[in-house]
Design a protein around this motif. Structure first.
Motif, PDB file in Angstrom:
ATOM      1  N   GLY A   1       0.807  -1.232   0.000  1.00  0.00           N
ATOM      2  CA  GLY A   1       0.000   0.000   0.000  1.00  0.00           C
ATOM      3  C   GLY A   1       0.831   1.268   0.000  1.00  0.00           C
ATOM      4  N   SER A   2       2.088   1.156  -0.435  1.00  0.00           N
ATOM      5  CA  SER A   2       2.963   2.337  -0.436  1.00  0.00           C
ATOM      6  C   SER A   2       2.805   3.126  -1.731  1.00  0.00           C
ATOM      7  N   ASP A   3       2.915   4.461  -1.623  1.00  0.00           N
ATOM      8  CA  ASP A   3       2.860   5.288  -2.838  1.00  0.00           C
ATOM      9  C   ASP A   3       4.219   5.946  -3.101  1.00  0.00           C
ATOM     10  N   ILE A   4       5.279   5.308  -2.603  1.00  0.00           N
ATOM     11  CA  ILE A   4       6.637   5.857  -2.765  1.00  0.00           C
ATOM     12  C   ILE A   4       7.024   5.963  -4.243  1.00  0.00           C
ATOM     13  N   VAL A   5       6.536   5.024  -5.063  1.00  0.00           N
ATOM     14  CA  VAL A   5       6.886   5.046  -6.498  1.00  0.00           C
ATOM     15  C   VAL A   5       6.361   6.334  -7.127  1.00  0.00           C
ATOM     16  N   LEU A   6       5.114   6.670  -6.816  1.00  0.00           N
ATOM     17  CA  LEU A   6       4.533   7.919  -7.340  1.00  0.00           C
ATOM     18  C   LEU A   6       5.313   9.122  -6.818  1.00  0.00           C
ATOM     19  N   LYS A   7       5.660   9.093  -5.543  1.00  0.00           N
ATOM     20  CA  LYS A   7       6.385  10.226  -4.946  1.00  0.00           C
ATOM     21  C   LYS A   7       7.734  10.434  -5.625  1.00  0.00           C
ATOM     22  N   LEU A   8       8.406   9.327  -5.923  1.00  0.00           N
ATOM     23  CA  LEU A   8       9.714   9.423  -6.593  1.00  0.00           C
ATOM     24  C   LEU A   8       9.552   9.985  -8.007  1.00  0.00           C
TER      25      LEU A   8
END
Lengths: 214, 386
Positions: free
Chosen positions: B184-191
């Motif tokens: 459930g992480s959105d780190i990919v979008l943030k990067l």
């Protein structure tokens, strides 16, 4: 449909009034051929200068409806320079129509250029920010028709903008922005709802659709 | 530890010290003025050949000194300063009791595990040389490489991010995309968002648009608002710092992103964001004062506690230290333990093991669930693990 206790069917309605109501509706919506046929059939009084203005409005309306917003803007400014100057919302909507057209034609670089030069200045006002973001988000998609903002590409949206433009021009020409027909229907609906409440009926509220069927 | 009381006491001491100092200075100034006045009188008498009664002048000076009363002036404030200092000293002793032996007990700890925890802490912090040196000193150099390897990759990514280079982070994100999505992480979008802003900042509008279509559009349905804002930035190419989106350029965004990446990286490794050692120390610091206080008051209970399975007093820990749910049995009203774990009954309700044994007469008879009309067979109850 229940008869209203006020016995409105006894009221005499003048044919000329009805003709004028219908005629104003046809003129408002630029149905030129229908206007001419209607006048020929009923012998209704021909309004002055209506044809020339109606022609211009019709062209503007259709350009907006087709998405050719730049042409619509050009013709509007010819008709009355200050209409768009005094109506920033309408100006924004028309420019955004052109942007959408460029996006649909897959002219993304051109769309981006246009957005930055013409739509960008609106971004200084918070009320346009959200709309701008909606339009700009279309660019993120190779197929904008499949994007969550697909409604911005729809005929309904163009119709909405074209209607707003038409109303603005009518107001500028000192003509009513809304037709007598629309106003009468709105008023009749409100009156029927009030009467129904007054009579204390438990049934469903007044529905125009049902009334027209009866 | 709650240091505000110590700070308040220290502030009181400094306040009293300043007051004492200014009072002393005031008294000295008054004395100096009186002496200077007398000297002026003597000087003028010398210059004009006037007869002067020195005894009278000196008596007047003495009288004015008695009136000023410098000692009693300074005595009061000095006394207050001494009181504040004494209190401060006592408070320090109370808060920083060096003898913590009362509040712990000796437990046999596996040295290997302890070494692993310490080394893990060093690697967690990116202190690789210290970690390696420690592991070689304790004679476990072979396990160092295995422990160190994943953290080396993480710190290479973080170092690149410090130089505003997102390539290693993006490569890691694309390799672990599925796992990150599952958690459930959105780190990919943030990067990708950060990279998009970076591209845009460098002034290439077309390149930014291409990047958005490649990497941002897959997130459009789930993160519509974010995408709209990012695409809105395209209107301000080259002047993003003067745009409504200038917050996207804040340097703190890089720090937040680095922290988030570290969190997600550790999560994928099955490690906590903070090293177990630092968590233990931080929690210990919170728990130690109430335990010391308790052991000081209940000095005789030391031996009792040595044999207990739990702490002698309830200790409040901050939320960050709460890793597991706590189960309190609705029948016995006792907290579940390892020996008395929560058990799931066939009806779906939960009681602790001892309550079930009690109600089933040591698993010899069927009993009714206290919450519903189900008949429960103790043999079919399953242990729950929180």
């Amino acid at each position: 449909m229940d008869l209203d206790p006020r016995q409105y069917e006894n009221l005499a309605v003048n044919d000329n009034d009805i003709h004028n109501i219908v005629l104003s509706y046809l003129i408002h919506n630029c149905y030129k051929e229908s206007v001419e046929s209607f006048i020929a059939c009923t012998g209704a009084k021909q309004p002055t200068d209506y044809l020339e203005d109606m022609d211009k409005r019709k062209r503007i309306f259709h350009f907006a409806l087709e998405g050719n917003a730049l042409k619509a803007i050009e013709l509007t400014e010819q008709l009355a320079k200050d209409i768009l100057e005094n109506n920033k919302d309408l100006q924004f909507d028309l420019l955004s129509l052109h942007f959408v057209e460029l996006v649909c034609s897959r002219k993304c670089t051109e769309a981006l250029e246009f957005a930055q030069t013409k739509l960008g200045p609106f971004g200084k006002e918070p009320k346009y920010m959200e709309k701008l973001e909606d339009f700009m988000a279309l660019l993120a998609y190779k197929e904008p028709e499949k994007s969550p903002m697909f409604h911005l590409l729809s005929l309904e949206y163009r119709q909405q903008v074209a209607d707003s433009l038409n109303r603005a021009i009518l107001a500028h020409l000192n003509l009513p922005s809304y037709t007598a027909m629309e106003r009468l229907i709105q008023q009749a609906t409100v009156v029927r709802q009030c009467l129904s409440q007054e009579a204390g009926k438990d049934g469903p509220p007044f529905s125009l659709k049902d009334f027209l069927k009866s | 530890m709650e240091l505000s009381t110590i700070k308040d006491a220290f502030d009181r001491v400094t306040k009293k010290q300043k007051l004492s100092c200014s009072k002393t200075q005031e008294a000295i100034d008054q004395i100096r003025q009186e002496i200077e006045s007398v000297l002026d009188t003597l000087q003028s008498a010398n210059n004009t050949d006037h007869e002067l009664d020195y005894k009278t002048v000196l008596n007047e000076l003495k009288a004015s000194f008695l009136l000023i009363a410098p000692l009693s002036q300074m005595e009061g404030t000095q006394k207050e300063l001494n009181v504040a200092l004494t209190k401060y000293g006592k408070l320090l002793e109370k808060h920083f009791n060096p003898d913590i032996s009362k509040a712990y007990r000796n437990i046999d700890i596996d040295r290997h595990t302890l070494n692993q925890i310490i080394a893990n802490h060093f690697y967690h912090q990116g202190l690789f040389e210290i970690g390696d040196h420690f592991m070689s000193v304790v004679g476990e150099p072979e396990s160092a490489a295995i422990m160190k390897f994943p953290f080396v990759e993480m710190y290479q990514i973080l170092e690149a991010m410090q130089n505003q280079n997102l390539e290693p982070a993006l490569n890691w994100a694309s390799t672990n995309g599925d796992k990150l999505a599952q958690s459930g992480s959105d780190i990919v979008l943030k990067l990708h968002s950060m990279q998009f802003v970076k591209v845009l900042q460098n002034g290439s509008r077309e390149e930014a648009l291409h990047y958005a279509r490649m990497h941002l559009s897959p997130f459009a349905t789930s993160h519509m608002t974010d995408i709209q804002k990012l695409m809105g930035c395209l209107l301000w190419t080259g002047k993003l710092d003067r745009s409504p989106y200038h917050a996207l350029l804040s340097p703190s965004n890089w720090d937040k992103l680095a922290e988030e990446l570290k969190r997600q990286f550790c999560n994928l490794l099955g490690q906590s964001y903070n090293s177990p050692l630092s968590v233990t120390v931080a929690a210990g610091v919170q728990v130690l004062p109430p335990l010391l206080k308790f052991m000081n008051v209940m000095a005789g209970k030391k031996n009792e506690w040595q044999s207990m399975n739990q702490l002698p007093v309830p200790v409040e820990l901050d939320r960050e230290f709460q890793f597991h749910s706590i189960f309190v049995c609705p029948v016995s009203k006792e907290q579940a333990t390892e020996d008395n774990p929560p058990m799931l009954m066939s009806c779906g309700h939960v009681l602790c093991k001892q309550s079930i044994l009690k109600m089933s007469k040591n698993s010899t008879k069927v009993f009714k669930c206290p919450y519903c009309p189900f008949d429960i067979d103790a043999a079919q109850c399953k242990q729950l693990y929180f």
